[in-house]
Design a protein around this motif. Structure first.
Motif, PDB file in Angstrom:
ATOM      1  N   ALA A  88      -6.341   7.770  -7.990  1.00 49.21           N
ATOM      2  CA  ALA A  88      -5.080   8.278  -8.537  1.00 49.21           C
ATOM      3  C   ALA A  88      -4.850   7.757  -9.955  1.00 49.21           C
ATOM      4  CB  ALA A  88      -3.927   7.869  -7.623  1.00 49.21           C
ATOM      5  N   GLU A  89      -5.173   6.493 -10.193  1.00 45.43           N
ATOM      6  CA  GLU A  89      -5.039   5.946 -11.544  1.00 45.43           C
ATOM      7  C   GLU A  89      -6.012   6.627 -12.502  1.00 45.43           C
ATOM      8  OE1 GLU A  89      -3.041   3.779 -13.054  1.00 45.43           O
ATOM      9  OE2 GLU A  89      -1.799   3.495 -11.265  1.00 45.43           O
ATOM     10  N   LEU A 119       0.827  -1.210   0.000  1.00 42.96           N
ATOM     11  CA  LEU A 119       0.000   0.000   0.000  1.00 42.96           C
ATOM     12  C   LEU A 119       0.862   1.261   0.000  1.00 42.96           C
ATOM     13  CD1 LEU A 119      -2.776  -1.069   2.515  1.00 42.96           C
ATOM     14  CD2 LEU A 119      -3.217  -0.147   0.236  1.00 42.96           C
ATOM     15  N   ASP A 120       2.009   1.190   0.638  1.00 41.38           N
ATOM     16  CA  ASP A 120       2.894   2.358   0.745  1.00 41.38           C
ATOM     17  C   ASP A 120       3.863   2.487  -0.425  1.00 41.38           C
ATOM     18  OD1 ASP A 120       1.697   2.979   3.112  1.00 41.38           O
ATOM     19  OD2 ASP A 120       3.238   2.066   4.364  1.00 41.38           O
ATOM     20  N   GLY A 121       3.685   1.627  -1.447  1.00 41.44           N
ATOM     21  CA  GLY A 121       4.556   1.738  -2.606  1.00 41.44           C
ATOM     22  C   GLY A 121       5.928   1.145  -2.396  1.00 41.44           C
ATOM     23  N   ASP A 140      -8.521   5.247  -2.963  1.00 40.15           N
ATOM     24  CA  ASP A 140      -7.605   6.353  -3.287  1.00 40.15           C
ATOM     25  C   ASP A 140      -6.664   5.976  -4.429  1.00 40.15           C
ATOM     26  OD1 ASP A 140      -8.723   7.949  -1.376  1.00 40.15           O
ATOM     27  OD2 ASP A 140      -7.180   7.573   0.134  1.00 40.15           O
ATOM     28  N   GLN A 141      -6.160   4.729  -4.392  1.00 38.21           N
ATOM     29  CA  GLN A 141      -5.277   4.295  -5.465  1.00 38.21           C
ATOM     30  C   GLN A 141      -6.006   4.265  -6.809  1.00 38.21           C
ATOM     31  OE1 GLN A 141      -3.053   0.725  -4.805  1.00 38.21           O
ATOM     32  NE2 GLN A 141      -1.969   1.527  -3.001  1.00 38.21           N
ATOM     33  N   ARG A 147     -10.121  -5.681  -6.959  1.00 38.78           N
ATOM     34  CA  ARG A 147      -8.669  -5.631  -7.118  1.00 38.78           C
ATOM     35  C   ARG A 147      -8.283  -5.998  -8.557  1.00 38.78           C
ATOM     36  NH1 ARG A 147      -4.870  -4.109  -5.522  1.00 38.78           N
ATOM     37  NH2 ARG A 147      -3.551  -5.830  -4.837  1.00 38.78           N
ATOM     38  N   ARG A 189     -13.067   1.629  -8.046  1.00 37.86           N
ATOM     39  CA  ARG A 189     -13.181   2.684  -7.040  1.00 37.86           C
ATOM     40  C   ARG A 189     -14.542   2.629  -6.352  1.00 37.86           C
ATOM     41  NH1 ARG A 189     -14.051   9.087  -7.532  1.00 37.86           N
ATOM     42  NH2 ARG A 189     -13.052   9.717  -5.588  1.00 37.86           N
ATOM     43  N   ARG A 223      -5.149  -0.400 -14.383  1.00 36.45           N
ATOM     44  CA  ARG A 223      -3.786   0.122 -14.323  1.00 36.45           C
ATOM     45  C   ARG A 223      -2.965  -0.375 -15.510  1.00 36.45           C
ATOM     46  NH1 ARG A 223       0.122  -1.549  -9.415  1.00 36.45           N
ATOM     47  NH2 ARG A 223       0.222  -3.439 -10.695  1.00 36.45           N
ATOM     48  N   ALA A 226      -8.197   3.321   1.260  1.00 33.74           N
ATOM     49  CA  ALA A 226      -6.857   3.439   0.671  1.00 33.74           C
ATOM     50  C   ALA A 226      -6.830   2.862  -0.739  1.00 33.74           C
ATOM     51  CB  ALA A 226      -5.830   2.730   1.551  1.00 33.74           C
ATOM     52  N   TRP A 227      -7.506   1.729  -0.924  1.00 28.41           N
ATOM     53  CA  TRP A 227      -7.581   1.159  -2.276  1.00 28.41           C
ATOM     54  C   TRP A 227      -8.389   2.070  -3.193  1.00 28.41           C
ATOM     55  CZ3 TRP A 227      -4.119  -2.463  -2.818  1.00 28.41           C
ATOM     56  CH2 TRP A 227      -3.796  -3.307  -1.761  1.00 28.41           C
TER      57      TRP A 227
END
Length: 914
Positions: free
Chosen positions: A840-841, A690-692, A836-837, A797, A823, A804, A833-834
């Motif tokens: 962002a994509e 999650l933190d890259g 948010d990812q 997922r 999303r 992505r 958090a997912w």
């Protein structure tokens, strides 16, 4: 009620919320207020008043106590409370002054002037408070005269903006309307242990702390009395512990004084009710008649709140009350009562209860009675009752071999009831002399299971294999049970290479008979062994046979252990619904039978099934229950398993704070490679991802197991393989991911699970060259295979990873639909958090999504959001703490931060925000 509520401790364990309420009253800038503190005897009501006095600051303090000896004297309590300020009566209007003076002088108050009297007391307190704010307290307000209680309740409802704080305490049924009330609940396990730690002369061992907490039932004074009565040897677990709070302790003396005020017939009936917790109302009526009295004689005890008689039975609302009624009765009275109850139950079908009463009155060895107890315990009673019966049978035995067998059986039932300390004590000093191999095997099996659940896995395996060897020639079914546990110990420790030996021993047994109870463990052991060596062609049919046998279990074969064995088999062939059904049946059966020791393992398997079914919140609830029960039953190793599962689930929903806290609680106790250790590493890897930090995540997950060596947590790595592949796809750990995926594929292909095959297709897509047709086809195949209506998180997922992939392949328009779907699902599931990812994509794909909004979900951490949701649903701080395994102090801290971050000031506003 009983004045034994005075727990004189300065650090009030488990009372953070109540202390906070008192501080809020004392610190209030808008005037005064009132609070009624309810609690059972010994719950710490007086200690809370002492806390209020210590924090009164510059307030004038008026303090009184309700006394039972003055209950018949109207306004006696008021006279003692107001005596220090009688010189201020001149500030009152003449009519009020006259009425109050007469009442305080013992002349009473006519009914028509009670309102005037109450207004006079309110006016007097206001006059005193003009010079300095005032704190007025009355302890045990219900114990003193009723007129004083009425006046104080009147005043407490009318303080308005006066600088007067009134704090009253009373029993749990003290409830004058219109006064804010808080009820003192029993201390939880953590706070109970803290009280013991504060008081014990030497630190108590874990089993001792659990046993004392059970005896005290969360009552602070009972804990203090027990701690002060223990010897150092008892603290270390070397001598038996008391089974009740000491009769000469503060709590015991309080109950004794209260009981002594009851009529003789009432005390006799109370003792009869306390000695038989299975007694119904009809039996109590007959007992009263045999004792030469009538059931109405119990009325004073009912009025006092000591007992409640209903059609279904007799209950003691205050947990220590039953024990104290028995403990404070003279020995001769207890023996007479036991004999009366034994005669009363003769021929009624309650063989075990009757035998226990006869045994309690027995004075020396009695082989006939010992045999009767043993036979009765075979078919009746809870594990606790059976254990007590068999222990007493051992004491009444003449033959040492019979005594040994009965003590070992008593220990087994004590363990089943969730009392490992008692089980250990029962087997520590067995009679010397020849012992049957089967009894030796049962003792080794018990020792091994307790070590597996509570202690050291290597010692557990040694004892369990010894048990299997001892029982092989005479009791093959018992040997199979020992081998099942040995296999469990091997898998827990991550030494799967040793499982082949266990399976070989099981094949050599060839027990006679074809009952499901015999076939199931044989199939289980063979199937697990084949799975661990990767022979799924053999494993699949064998394990499916075990699942069928689990559904057919009946009678004596239908045990929680057998059902959990079938649930394991179902998980290994990816029959998640069957695994959940079988594990759930094991949970319910263990609860019905009172077999607490079986619950942590059954709940673990139910949580794993719920994880595979995509029910993450249900899995978390199951694991929280498993953790609570494992801790209360002293099963430290399985508490670690449940903490590990909770850490993984928290990490998956991106609740970093909760996940890291649980990992810290696991600590360094589990050996490297054990199941709790592997789960903790999996959780940390998810947080890394999650933190890259995919490299860190891949390194952690690749180390969970070492293919080809039979070492490590293979099953945990299989569960975590989708995360390993995602983290290692473009890193130096790619070979490890390819190897792990090969193991996953062989297993997934042997099952009929569309969800496993969907995950396999997704993993292959991640390993395919970026932008290739193989990558896109792999993701689309995974989407087709994800079962509809189940596993929404994993499908989201896959949608996200496909989106992505398309966006990175410079196909933003094709990517957006999948990213939008991902999303939306993540948002619905609360996986912020997912979500948010995915957002962002979407922005990277040219979608104008906007920056993070300022909703509560974005402003709060995962744990804060969980606290906020529970509070918004109406939960108290204590209830939130119980559900989240936090202290009330931590919940209070979180709530203050939540209010600050959201810019609100009340729980009502919080409910509106959410």
């Amino acid at each position: 009620m009983v004045s034994a509520s005075r727990v004189q401790i300065t650090d009030l364990r488990g009372r953070d919320e109540e202390c906070g309420a008192i501080r809020d009253l004392l610190d209030g800038a808008d005037g005064g207020g009132a609070l009624l503190v309810q609690g059972e005897p010994g719950s710490g009501r007086t200690a809370l008043l002492a806390y209020a006095h210590r924090h009164a600051g510059d307030r004038t303090v008026l303090a009184g106590t309700g006394l039972a000896d003055e209950a018949a004297l109207p306004y006696a309590g008021l006279q003692r409370l107001l005596d220090p300020v009688r010189d201020r009566l001149g500030a009152l209007p003449a009519p009020q002054r006259r009425v109050l003076r007469r009442a305080l002088a013992g002349e009473g108050c006519p009914a028509g002037q009670r309102l005037t009297l109450s207004m006079a007391v309110l006016g007097l307190l206001a006059a005193v408070a003009r010079e300095r704010p005032l704190l007025c307290t009355m302890d045990d307000v219900d114990l003193g005269d009723g007129r004083t209680a009425e006046v104080l309740a009147f005043v407490a409802r009318r303080l308005g903006h006066l600088p007067v704080v009134v704090v009253l305490t009373g029993a749990v049924d003290t409830a004058p309307g219109g006064i804010p009330t808080c009820r003192l609940r029993p201390l939880d396990e953590r706070d109970s242990r803290a009280v013991l730690s504060d008081r014990l002369p030497v630190p108590a061992s874990e089993p001792v702390a659990v046993a004392l907490g059970t005896v005290a039932a969360g009552n602070p004074q009972a804990l203090v009395d027990l701690a002060e009565a223990l010897s150092p040897a008892q603290c270390r677990g070397e001598e038996p512990l008391p089974t009740t709070p000491p009769p000469d302790g503060v709590l015991g003396r309080g109950y004794r004084a209260r009981l002594n005020r009851l009529p003789d017939d009432t005390r006799r009936l109370l003792l009869l009710a306390a000695l038989d917790d299975g007694m119904d109302a009809a039996t109590l009526v007959r007992a009263a008649r045999v004792a030469g009295t009538v059931i109405e004689a119990l009325a004073p005890a009912e009025v006092a709140g000591l007992v409640r008689v209903e059609a279904r039975g007799v209950t003691f609302p205050q947990p220590p009350a039953r024990a104290m009624v028995v403990a404070t009765a003279p020995l001769a009275e207890r023996r007479t009562a036991h004999l009366l109850l034994a005669a009363l139950l003769d021929g009624t079908g309650h063989r075990l209860r009757r035998a226990l009463h006869r045994a309690a009155a027995a004075e020396g060895p009695d082989p006939v009675l010992a045999s009767e107890l043993t036979e009765a315990a075979r078919d009746e009673g809870s594990p606790d009752a059976r254990s007590a019966a068999l222990q007493r049978a051992a004491e009444l035995s003449v033959d040492p071999a019979s005594a040994t067998a009965r003590l070992v059986a008593a220990a087994h039932h004590a363990w089943a009831a969730g009392r490992p300390y008692r089980a250990r004590l029962l087997t520590q000093h067995l009679p010397t002399g020849p012992t049957e191999p089967t009894v030796t095997a049962r003792a080794e099996l018990l020792h091994g299971e307790m070590e597996l659940r509570c202690g050291r896995t290597p010692a557990a395996l040694t004892a369990l294999l010894a048990a299997a060897d001892a029982a092989a020639g005479t009791a093959p079914d018992l040997a199979l049970q020992a081998l099942l546990r040995a296999g469990e110990a091997i898998c827990f420790a991550g030494d799967q290479y040793r499982y082949a030996d266990v399976a070989r021993r099981a094949r050599a047994l060839r027990p006679t008979g074809a009952s499901p109870g015999t076939e199931l463990p044989t199939a289980h052991l063979a199937g697990v062994a084949a799975t661990l060596r990767g022979d799924h062609e053999v494993a699949g049919p064998t394990l499916r046979r075990a699942v069928v046998l689990g559904d057919r279990l009946a009678g004596r074969d239908r045990t929680p252990t057998a059902l959990t064995g079938a649930a394991v088999a179902a998980l290994l062939v990816a029959e998640d619904g069957a695994a959940h059904r079988l594990a759930d049946r094991a949970v319910e059966l263990a609860r019905v039978r009172g077999e607490v020791a079986a619950l942590p393992r059954a709940l673990e398997l139910r949580a794993v099934a719920e994880y595979w079914l995509g029910r993450h919140e249900a899995a978390a609830e199951t694991s929280r229950e498993g953790l609570r029960i494992a801790r209360s039953a002293g099963q430290d190793t399985w508490a670690g398993v449940h903490r590990g599962m909770l850490a993984v689930l928290a990490a998956v929903r991106a609740d970093r704070e909760t996940s890291l806290r649980l990992i810290r609680e696991i600590g360094e106790e589990p050996a490297p490679g054990s199941r709790p250790d592997a789960l903790a590493r999996w959780a940390l890897a998810v947080l890394d991802l999650l933190d890259g930090r995919p490299e860190d995540a891949a390194e952690r997950l690749a180390a969970l197991a070492r293919p080809g060596t039979g070492r490590g947590q293979v099953t945990v790595q299989v569960m975590a393989t989708p995360y390993l592949v995602e983290a290692a796809a473009a890193s130096a750990h790619r070979p490890a991911a390819v190897a792990a995926l090969a193991v996953f594929d062989r297993w997934a292909d042997s099952t009929a699970s569309p969800s496993r095959r969907a995950l396999s297709a997704r993993c292959h897509a991640l390993l395919a060259p970026r932008g290739s047709a193989a990558a896109e086809e792999g993701f689309r195949t995974a989407l087709r295979r994800h079962p509809p209506g189940a596993g929404a998180f994993e499908r989201a997922r896959t949608e996200f990873l496909l989106g992505r992939e398309l966006r990175r392949s410079r196909r933003p328009r094709d990517a957006r639909r999948h990213l939008h779907d991902a999303r939306e699902t993540f948002t619905r599931l609360g996986a912020t958090a997912w979500a948010d990812q995915a957002a962002a994509e979407l922005r990277a794909a040219g979608e104008s999504v906007g920056g993070p909004d300022r909703t509560a979900a974005r402003l709060l951490t995962g744990q804060q959001l969980r606290v906020a949701q529970l509070v918004a649903e109406g939960a108290t701080n204590r209830e939130v703490a119980d559900r989240m395994f936090l202290s009330t102090r931590t919940v209070d801290h979180h709530l203050r931060n939540i209010f600050h971050r959201l810019g609100i000031r009340s729980r009502t506003q919080l409910a509106r925000v959410l």
